[in-house]
Scaffold this motif. Structure first.
Motif: not given
Length: 188
Positions: A83-89, A132-142
């Protein structure tokens, strides 16, 4: 005591080694392309551990993580990676756009198999939180979209020490540490 941790995920390896460091347990990593079984997190973890132990012919540790949204009755669950790979955060957030309930449960399951034809032991931990809406580094999964209950930061915004003291992975590893310590003591 040394155990082979079957993972190609550098973040999981780093986090797991950090949490296990005080125990003296040595993890060596080995990346294997294991068939992805469908099913519950327990079924997936058991299948991976058995397959890895058979291929490597030694004790192995595998880990599987799931993230379930309450509004979606536990989905995406074990399929969160895809889901994350296909849709992103942002896409994960959009999945919940029509729901008031943004609560989620993170699961971590470590599966230990002592070798081919051995039983698999599971060690699980959970962490409740909110998407929640994405916050912080987006470098490890969800991590950037999961805010643990009782905190105002996402996993991605937290220090490694804080996250590693409350996470689903930490809780599962606490159980695993007890088992591995007993196993090491028995082998003396």
């Amino acid at each position: 005591m040394s155990v082979v941790f079957v993972t190609g995920n550098a973040g999981k390896l780093r986090e797991t080694n950090h949490i296990l460091a005080p125990t003296g347990i040595e993890l060596t990593s080995h990346k294997l392309d294991l068939e992805e079984t469908q099913g519950t997190i327990e079924e997936v973890s058991i299948a991976k551990a058995k397959a890895a132990a058979k291929i490597l012919n030694k004790p192995v540790l595998v880990e599987d993580t799931a993230l379930g949204f309450a509004a979606l009755k536990g989905l995406p669950g074990v399929y969160i990676k895809w889901f994350l790979d296909s849709l992103g955060h942002e896409g994960l957030n959009k999945m919940l756009a029509g729901f008031e309930d943004k609560s989620a449960t993170a699961w971590c399951t470590f599966a230990y198999c002592g070798g081919p034809d051995e039983d698999v032991l599971l060690f699980q931990g959970t962490c409740e939180g909110t998407i929640v809406p994405p916050r912080g580094e987006n470098n490890f999964g969800w991590n950037a979209v999961f805010e643990p209950k009782g905190y105002t930061e996402t996993f991605a915004e937290m220090s490694e020490e804080t996250k590693n003291a409350i996470s689903h992975r930490f809780k599962a590893l606490e159980k695993l540490k007890v088992f591995l310590a007993e196993k090491a003591e028995q082998s003396k």
